[in-house]
Write an enzyme that holds these catalytic residues in place. Sequence first.
Site, PDB file in Angstrom:
ATOM      1  N   ALA A 126       0.838  -1.205   0.000  1.00 35.94           N
ATOM      2  CA  ALA A 126       0.000   0.000   0.000  1.00 35.94           C
ATOM      3  C   ALA A 126       0.870   1.252   0.000  1.00 35.94           C
ATOM      4  CB  ALA A 126      -0.929  -0.013   1.207  1.00 35.94           C
ATOM      5  N   TYR A 127       1.914   1.243   0.805  1.00 35.57           N
ATOM      6  CA  TYR A 127       2.828   2.385   0.845  1.00 35.57           C
ATOM      7  C   TYR A 127       3.532   2.561  -0.498  1.00 35.57           C
ATOM      8  CZ  TYR A 127       6.964   5.114   2.167  1.00 35.57           C
ATOM      9  OH  TYR A 127       7.958   6.058   2.226  1.00 35.57           O
TER      10      TYR A 127
END
Length: 247
Positions: free
Chosen positions: A155-156
């Site tokens: 996600a990052y």
Amino acid sequence: MTHEGQPTRTAIVFGGSGGIGRAVAERLAVDGFNVVVHYAGRAAAAEEVVDAIEQAGGVAVTASGDVADEIEMAGVFEQAADRFGGVDVVVNTAGIMLLAPVADMNLDDFDRMHRTNVRGTFVVSQLAARALRAGGALVNFSTSITRLQQPNYAAYAATKGAVDALTLILARELRGRDVTVNVVAPGPTATPLFLDGKPQDLIDRLSAAAPLERLGRPDDVAEVVAFLAGPARWVNGQTLYANGGIA
């Protein structure tokens, strides 16, 4: 403070209250920039950065606001222009990192990261594109995780992949403006935020991963920014991986 024969230039460092942002702010001040030290919630830390710059003979002020709020960020640019006459360099180190496997990632956490890392970078970049003077530079921040592809970072890394894309396209959109636009993508860097909560054996493994066999230091990354903010006028539309060769 000026270099001989050259007017003083002004830089805004978003996320300048600690870690890499602080190192960047202090390094640009050494190069003679007036520095606007932006912070979101760490007013005391931002004031410490300003004090350090002033004690070293530089000029700096603080400015606050949410990087994803276009009104608040416009205010930061206006503050810089009112105080120093314009903006020459914008560096956006502001970002958050929340980790989990894709299957377990809380979508509210994903949205928080997206708001700061993607929308925030877009807002700052949009304002920089409108405000930067000829000879200026925009430096956004990504991550070497986009190459390392480590579990739990999806996600990052997705938010930072978006930073890469929008920044490199913006470089092409500013044709004819004499403004460079680049991305710095650090690897593991020994900031308090990075080290906090990590067991020593993990830190040791990360330190050994790069051929230089150490973690990066904030000053290592700040030197790359100083290069892009100053002499590197022929580096444009690039992602520079400042990671000691880890990827």
